[in-house]
Design an enzyme around this catalytic site. Structure first.
Site, short mmCIF file in Angstrom:
data_model
loop_
_atom_site.label_atom_id
_atom_site.label_comp_id
_atom_site.label_asym_id
_atom_site.label_seq_id
_atom_site.Cartn_x
_atom_site.Cartn_y
_atom_site.Cartn_z
N ASN A 242 0.74 -1.03 0.20
CA ASN A 242 -0.15 -0.01 0.04
C ASN A 242 0.80 1.24 0.05
O ASN A 242 1.69 1.45 0.97
CB ASN A 242 -0.78 -0.21 1.16
CG ASN A 242 -1.53 1.25 1.44
OD1 ASN A 242 -1.77 2.08 0.41
ND2 ASN A 242 -2.54 1.30 2.57
N TRP A 243 0.95 1.94 -1.19
CA TRP A 243 1.99 2.94 -1.13
C TRP A 243 1.29 4.26 -0.71
O TRP A 243 1.98 5.28 -0.74
CB TRP A 243 2.11 3.29 -2.80
CG TRP A 243 3.01 2.12 -3.46
CD1 TRP A 243 3.32 1.03 -2.76
CD2 TRP A 243 3.46 2.04 -4.66
NE1 TRP A 243 4.20 0.13 -3.51
CE2 TRP A 243 4.30 0.79 -4.88
CE3 TRP A 243 3.60 2.69 -5.80
CZ2 TRP A 243 4.95 0.10 -5.89
CZ3 TRP A 243 4.13 2.17 -6.90
CH2 TRP A 243 4.75 1.05 -7.00
N LYS A 244 0.04 4.42 -0.41
CA LYS A 244 -0.46 5.28 0.32
C LYS A 244 -0.27 6.78 -0.61
O LYS A 244 -0.12 6.62 -1.75
CB LYS A 244 -0.14 5.69 1.70
CG LYS A 244 0.04 4.31 2.73
CD LYS A 244 0.18 4.49 4.24
CE LYS A 244 0.19 3.21 4.72
NZ LYS A 244 0.08 3.08 6.15
N HIS B 60 -9.25 0.78 5.43
CA HIS B 60 -7.88 0.99 5.97
C HIS B 60 -7.87 2.03 7.14
O HIS B 60 -9.02 2.90 7.32
CB HIS B 60 -6.86 1.79 4.96
CG HIS B 60 -5.55 1.91 5.57
ND1 HIS B 60 -4.92 2.73 6.33
CD2 HIS B 60 -4.64 0.99 5.16
CE1 HIS B 60 -3.86 2.39 6.63
NE2 HIS B 60 -3.46 1.22 5.91
N GLU C 114 -6.49 4.63 8.09
CA GLU C 114 -6.21 5.85 7.86
C GLU C 114 -7.41 6.61 7.37
O GLU C 114 -7.90 7.61 7.57
CB GLU C 114 -5.15 6.09 6.97
CG GLU C 114 -3.69 6.06 7.71
CD GLU C 114 -2.83 4.97 7.04
OE1 GLU C 114 -2.77 5.31 5.53
OE2 GLU C 114 -1.79 4.73 7.55
N GLU D 202 -4.70 -5.09 10.74
CA GLU D 202 -3.65 -4.11 10.92
C GLU D 202 -4.11 -3.31 12.09
O GLU D 202 -4.73 -2.21 12.05
CB GLU D 202 -3.84 -2.68 9.56
CG GLU D 202 -3.37 -3.38 8.41
CD GLU D 202 -3.10 -2.56 7.30
OE1 GLU D 202 -1.97 -2.66 6.70
OE2 GLU D 202 -3.51 -1.56 7.12
N GLY E 72 3.06 2.33 10.83
CA GLY E 72 3.95 3.39 10.49
C GLY E 72 4.86 3.78 11.68
O GLY E 72 5.59 4.94 11.83
N SER F 178 4.04 -2.20 10.24
CA SER F 178 5.69 -2.16 10.52
C SER F 178 6.28 -3.39 9.88
O SER F 178 7.29 -3.86 10.69
CB SER F 178 6.10 -1.69 11.76
OG SER F 178 5.59 -0.54 12.31
N GLY G 114 3.28 -1.24 4.16
CA GLY G 114 3.09 0.15 4.03
C GLY G 114 4.73 0.75 3.57
O GLY G 114 5.20 0.46 2.33
N GLY G 115 5.27 1.40 4.56
CA GLY G 115 6.53 1.98 4.29
C GLY G 115 7.61 1.18 3.47
O GLY G 115 8.19 1.62 2.36
P1 13P Z 1 3.58 0.27 7.56
O1 13P Z 1 3.92 -0.98 6.94
O2 13P Z 1 4.25 1.50 7.24
O3 13P Z 1 3.45 0.22 9.13
O4 13P Z 1 1.99 0.44 7.04
C1 13P Z 1 1.10 -0.49 7.14
C2 13P Z 1 -0.03 -0.03 6.33
O5 13P Z 1 -0.80 0.75 6.95
C3 13P Z 1 -0.43 -1.16 5.17
O6 13P Z 1 -1.59 -0.71 4.66
#
Ligand code: 13P
Length: 250
Positions: free
Chosen positions: A9-11, A94, A96, A166, A172, A212, A233-234
């Site tokens: 997920n590149w957000k 998600h 967020e 999640e 993050g 993470s 994510g990251g």
């Molecule tokens: P991180 O891997 O950056 O913690 O993010 C996870 C995430 O929200 C994937 O959707």
């Protein structure tokens, strides 16, 4: 048999050039694998990503959809639009989206329903906040998030669904749920699905862990029985880290 999946997920990250470069790097690195690989770039670059990945086994996924078919919804993106550029899967729920855009269970269920109606695959995200875990109510929170949404679907819908646990406190933050903490929730969710529906559905749905995940912890997390992969994510923004994470699930 449920699928092993690693999804990135590149957000809200990467320019057009950065997107193209990252995909080129992934194309070179990923190669043949029995893991289903998915990436979710941001809306403006989905078509480019689909074109770049035409002959490659990496699926392009949307990060969000609108809950209406079409019409006067300024700034929103519909399922039809996504399907017309070759995107057949989307994230929904998600944390967020829940936290910053106030998406509640009712709206998320609407989104899931319209996605399924138009034959889109859904990666449905759920997970407790830190305060829930501290007060030991994480099982209850997760159960309620699922009961209000995917548990209301009919059994036919489940082959279009992937779940992603999640925990918000691990997203993050660099703080990962331990492999045992992930397994405990995934097993709880699978048992709950089995009770509500049946063993077949419970055993066939892939449940991903997100929060993470890094090359250094992926092998241990993915080794757990009920963890079928990750939503990253990251670390998905770096081609070599993402590739290592995919290998960790092979
Ligand atoms: P991180 O891997 O950056 O913690 O993010 C996870 C995430 O929200 C994937 O959707």
């Amino acid at each position: 048999m449920r699928k092993k999946i690693v999804a990135g997920n590149w957000k809200m990250n990467n320019s057009l050039n950065e997107t193209i470069n990252l995909i080129n790097n992934l194309k070179q690195n990923v190669g043949r694998t029995d893991v289903k690989v998915m990436i979710a770039p941001s809306f403006p670059f989905l078509k480019t990503a689909v074109d770049q990945l035409k002959d490659v086994n990496i699926e392009v996924v949307a990060q969000n959809i609108n809950d209406n078919k079409s019409g006067a919804f300024t700034g929103e993106v519909s399922i039809d639009m996504l399907k017309s550029i070759g995107v057949d899967s989307t994230l929904i729920g998600h944390s967020e989206r829940r936290a910053y855009y106030y998406e509640d269970d009712e709206l998320l269920l609407k989104k899931i329903n319209i996605a399924l109606e138009f034959n889109m695959n859904v990666i449905f995200c759920f997970g407790e906040e830190l305060k829930d875990r501290k007060s030991n109510s994480h099982f209850q929170v997760v159960k309620s998030q699922l009961d209000n949404t995917v548990m209301k679907l009919d059994s036919k819908s489940w082959n279009k669904l992937v779940l992603a646990y999640e925990p918000v406190w691990a997203i993050g933050t660099g703080e990962t749920a331990s492999a045992d903490q992930a397994q405990e929730i995934h097993e709880f969710v699978r048992n709950h699905i089995s009770e509500k529906f049946n063993n077949d559905i419970a055993n066939n749905v892939s449940i991903l862990y997100g929060g993470s995940v890094k090359p250094s912890n992926a092998v241990e997390i993915f080794s757990k029985n009920d963890v079928d992969g990750g939503l990253i994510g990251g670390a998905a923004l770096n081609a070599s880290d993402f590739t290592e994470i995919i290998k960790a699930n092979s």
